[in-house]
Design a protein around this motif. Structure first.
Motif, PDB file in Angstrom:
ATOM      1  N   UNK A 152      -5.239  16.588   8.453  1.00  0.00           N
ATOM      2  CA  UNK A 152      -5.165  17.011   9.847  1.00  0.00           C
ATOM      3  C   UNK A 152      -5.180  15.815  10.797  1.00  0.00           C
ATOM      4  N   UNK A 153      -5.972  14.796  10.459  1.00  0.00           N
ATOM      5  CA  UNK A 153      -6.068  13.625  11.334  1.00  0.00           C
ATOM      6  C   UNK A 153      -4.771  12.831  11.368  1.00  0.00           C
ATOM      7  N   UNK A 154      -3.971  12.965  10.293  1.00  0.00           N
ATOM      8  CA  UNK A 154      -2.700  12.249  10.222  1.00  0.00           C
ATOM      9  C   UNK A 154      -1.512  13.108  10.651  1.00  0.00           C
ATOM     10  N   UNK A 155      -1.731  14.422  10.739  1.00  0.00           N
ATOM     11  CA  UNK A 155      -0.613  15.320  10.949  1.00  0.00           C
ATOM     12  C   UNK A 155       0.216  15.461   9.691  1.00  0.00           C
ATOM     13  N   UNK A 156      -0.417  15.272   8.535  1.00  0.00           N
ATOM     14  CA  UNK A 156       0.273  15.343   7.244  1.00  0.00           C
ATOM     15  C   UNK A 156       0.055  16.715   6.611  1.00  0.00           C
ATOM     16  N   UNK A 157       0.766  16.962   5.527  1.00  0.00           N
ATOM     17  CA  UNK A 157       0.724  18.261   4.853  1.00  0.00           C
ATOM     18  C   UNK A 157      -0.124  18.170   3.595  1.00  0.00           C
ATOM     19  N   UNK A 158      -1.302  18.783   3.629  1.00  0.00           N
ATOM     20  CA  UNK A 158      -2.195  18.754   2.471  1.00  0.00           C
ATOM     21  C   UNK A 158      -1.567  19.416   1.255  1.00  0.00           C
ATOM     22  N   UNK A 159      -0.722  20.417   1.470  1.00  0.00           N
ATOM     23  CA  UNK A 159      -0.120  21.145   0.357  1.00  0.00           C
ATOM     24  C   UNK A 159       0.980  20.357  -0.348  1.00  0.00           C
ATOM     25  N   UNK A 160       1.401  19.254   0.243  1.00  0.00           N
ATOM     26  CA  UNK A 160       2.449  18.409  -0.340  1.00  0.00           C
ATOM     27  C   UNK A 160       1.784  17.320  -1.184  1.00  0.00           C
ATOM     28  N   UNK A 161       1.909  17.429  -2.503  1.00  0.00           N
ATOM     29  CA  UNK A 161       1.244  16.474  -3.398  1.00  0.00           C
ATOM     30  C   UNK A 161       1.644  15.038  -3.088  1.00  0.00           C
ATOM     31  N   UNK A 162       2.941  14.802  -2.893  1.00  0.00           N
ATOM     32  CA  UNK A 162       3.417  13.442  -2.642  1.00  0.00           C
ATOM     33  C   UNK A 162       2.830  12.863  -1.360  1.00  0.00           C
ATOM     34  N   UNK A 164      -0.063  13.311  -0.203  1.00  0.00           N
ATOM     35  CA  UNK A 164      -1.478  12.989  -0.384  1.00  0.00           C
ATOM     36  C   UNK A 164      -1.741  12.071  -1.583  1.00  0.00           C
ATOM     37  N   UNK A 165      -0.678  11.534  -2.172  1.00  0.00           N
ATOM     38  CA  UNK A 165      -0.869  10.755  -3.397  1.00  0.00           C
ATOM     39  C   UNK A 165      -1.577   9.430  -3.127  1.00  0.00           C
ATOM     40  N   UNK A 166      -1.348   8.824  -1.954  1.00  0.00           N
ATOM     41  CA  UNK A 166      -2.003   7.544  -1.661  1.00  0.00           C
ATOM     42  C   UNK A 166      -3.510   7.696  -1.513  1.00  0.00           C
ATOM     43  N   UNK A 168      -5.436   9.982  -2.720  1.00  0.00           N
ATOM     44  CA  UNK A 168      -5.983  10.346  -4.028  1.00  0.00           C
ATOM     45  C   UNK A 168      -6.059   9.120  -4.940  1.00  0.00           C
ATOM     46  N   UNK A 169      -5.000   8.329  -4.953  1.00  0.00           N
ATOM     47  CA  UNK A 169      -4.979   7.143  -5.820  1.00  0.00           C
ATOM     48  C   UNK A 169      -6.055   6.143  -5.415  1.00  0.00           C
ATOM     49  N   UNK A 170      -6.216   5.920  -4.115  1.00  0.00           N
ATOM     50  CA  UNK A 170      -7.218   4.965  -3.649  1.00  0.00           C
ATOM     51  C   UNK A 170      -8.632   5.445  -3.959  1.00  0.00           C
ATOM     52  N   UNK A 171      -8.894   6.746  -3.793  1.00  0.00           N
ATOM     53  CA  UNK A 171     -10.222   7.292  -4.083  1.00  0.00           C
ATOM     54  C   UNK A 171     -10.507   7.233  -5.577  1.00  0.00           C
ATOM     55  N   UNK A 172      -9.517   7.563  -6.404  1.00  0.00           N
ATOM     56  CA  UNK A 172      -9.700   7.489  -7.845  1.00  0.00           C
ATOM     57  C   UNK A 172      -9.984   6.060  -8.297  1.00  0.00           C
ATOM     58  N   UNK A 173      -9.218   5.103  -7.770  1.00  0.00           N
ATOM     59  CA  UNK A 173      -9.400   3.702  -8.163  1.00  0.00           C
ATOM     60  C   UNK A 173     -10.746   3.163  -7.702  1.00  0.00           C
ATOM     61  N   UNK A 182     -14.802  10.806  -9.273  1.00  0.00           N
ATOM     62  CA  UNK A 182     -13.972  11.187  -8.133  1.00  0.00           C
ATOM     63  C   UNK A 182     -13.709  12.682  -8.210  1.00  0.00           C
ATOM     64  N   UNK A 183     -13.818  13.360  -7.073  1.00  0.00           N
ATOM     65  CA  UNK A 183     -13.615  14.809  -7.019  1.00  0.00           C
ATOM     66  C   UNK A 183     -12.496  15.129  -6.043  1.00  0.00           C
ATOM     67  N   UNK A 184     -11.650  16.083  -6.427  1.00  0.00           N
ATOM     68  CA  UNK A 184     -10.514  16.424  -5.586  1.00  0.00           C
ATOM     69  C   UNK A 184     -10.875  17.501  -4.571  1.00  0.00           C
ATOM     70  N   UNK A 185     -10.093  17.536  -3.508  1.00  0.00           N
ATOM     71  CA  UNK A 185     -10.249  18.486  -2.420  1.00  0.00           C
ATOM     72  C   UNK A 185     -10.065  19.914  -2.946  1.00  0.00           C
ATOM     73  N   UNK A 186     -10.723  20.904  -2.362  1.00  0.00           N
ATOM     74  CA  UNK A 186     -10.472  22.290  -2.773  1.00  0.00           C
ATOM     75  C   UNK A 186      -9.006  22.672  -2.566  1.00  0.00           C
TER      76      UNK A 186
END
Length: 283
Positions: A152-162, A164-166, A168-173, A182-186
């Motif tokens: 929401x803060x970025x105006x991005x689409x949470x439902x679009x995997x691509x 949100x990939x950055x 997710x990758x940074x949090x996992x690393x 690391x835990x994923x968003x609901x």
């Protein structure tokens, strides 16, 4: 050893009538939410109800977590003070800290509580993502991707995997570097079972240990996705057995060289299997 959960089921802090039902839903842990799920006018009464239930009526110590309000808010400061002075704190598996933006946020909570209780940080902003390594280093219970607020803060689409990939990758690393889960968003569409299964499988392949759930119907699928199959367990055992049988030369398994990353992956599978109830392994 840091405890990792496959499924973390949210339950509103203003609904104490749902706490026991949520605890019996089959999730590895529940998160009683004092933040987003509670209106400002209900914060004090919800906090009191949660403290009372955890201290007196919770089914088992160490299986319940609570998401407090941000420590950058008055509500969060009140939550921290209340838990610091309550016997309920010792019965919790963790406290979840939302809006974590720096490692100092977690340090303040830890020092104010005067307890070694693990903290799970929620990273849900661009600033938090920029500081995710420092946050993960202080979040001894792990890091949750707060994808709804982040997108929401970025105006991005949470439902679009691509899209949100950055994050997710940074949090996992960052979590892997800190040695925490690391835990994923609901997954927000509770009726979309296929989407839940697909996105959860992808999260696991990215190195996530589990995911948060917002409905009891999501728990079984999430647990299954993060439970090693019998084939995966057998393969991991065979890799370790090949290593143990080695006389010092190159170790092969199914024709492939067994090097340190392969060994670590096998050890993770076996560790995950050991933490899962025997009745659900291989599901």
């Amino acid at each position: 050893m840091i405890q990792a959960f496959r499924s973390l089921l949210f339950v509103p802090g203003a609904r104490p009538d749902r706490f026991a039902k949520a605890a019996a839903a089959g999730a590895d842990t529940i998160i009683i939410d004092l933040e987003d799920a509670v209106l400002p006018a209900d914060k004090d009464s919800a906090r009191a109800a949660v403290l009372d239930w955890v201290a007196v009526a919770a089914p088992e110590a160490g299986t319940i977590g609570v998401r407090i309000n941000s420590p950058r808010t008055a509500y969060g400061c009140a939550d921290i003070a209340a838990f610091a002075g309550s016997p309920a704190l010792a019965r919790l598996a963790f406290l979840m800290v939302p809006k974590a933006e720096t490692g100092v946020d977690l340090e303040i909570v830890t020092e104010a509580l005067g307890s070694g209780i693990p903290l799970i940080a929620v990273v849900e902003s661009g600033r938090g993502l920029a500081e995710v390594s420092a946050v993960a280093a202080q979040a001894k219970g792990g890091v949750l991707f707060g994808g709804a607020d982040y997108s929401a803060s970025l105006g991005a689409d949470l439902a679009d995997w691509d899209a949100m990939i950055t994050p997710r990758a940074l949090i996992s690393a960052a979590s892997a570097a800190a040695g925490v889960p690391a835990y994923d968003v609901p997954y927000l569409d509770v009726k979309d079972e296929a989407g839940l299964g697909d996105y959860t499988a992808r999260a696991r392949r990215m190195g996530f240990s589990g995911r948060a759930c917002i409905h009891p119907d999501q728990v079984a699928a999430v647990n299954a996705a993060f439970t090693p199959t019998e084939a995966e367990i057998a393969d991991a055992r065979a890799i370790i057995a090949s290593l143990n049988a080695s006389t010092g030369g190159a170790v092969l398994h199914k024709g492939k060289l067994v090097d340190r990353p392969v060994i670590l992956a096998a050890e993770r599978v076996l560790a995950r299997a050991e933490s899962v109830p025997k009745s659900v392994q291989g599901t």
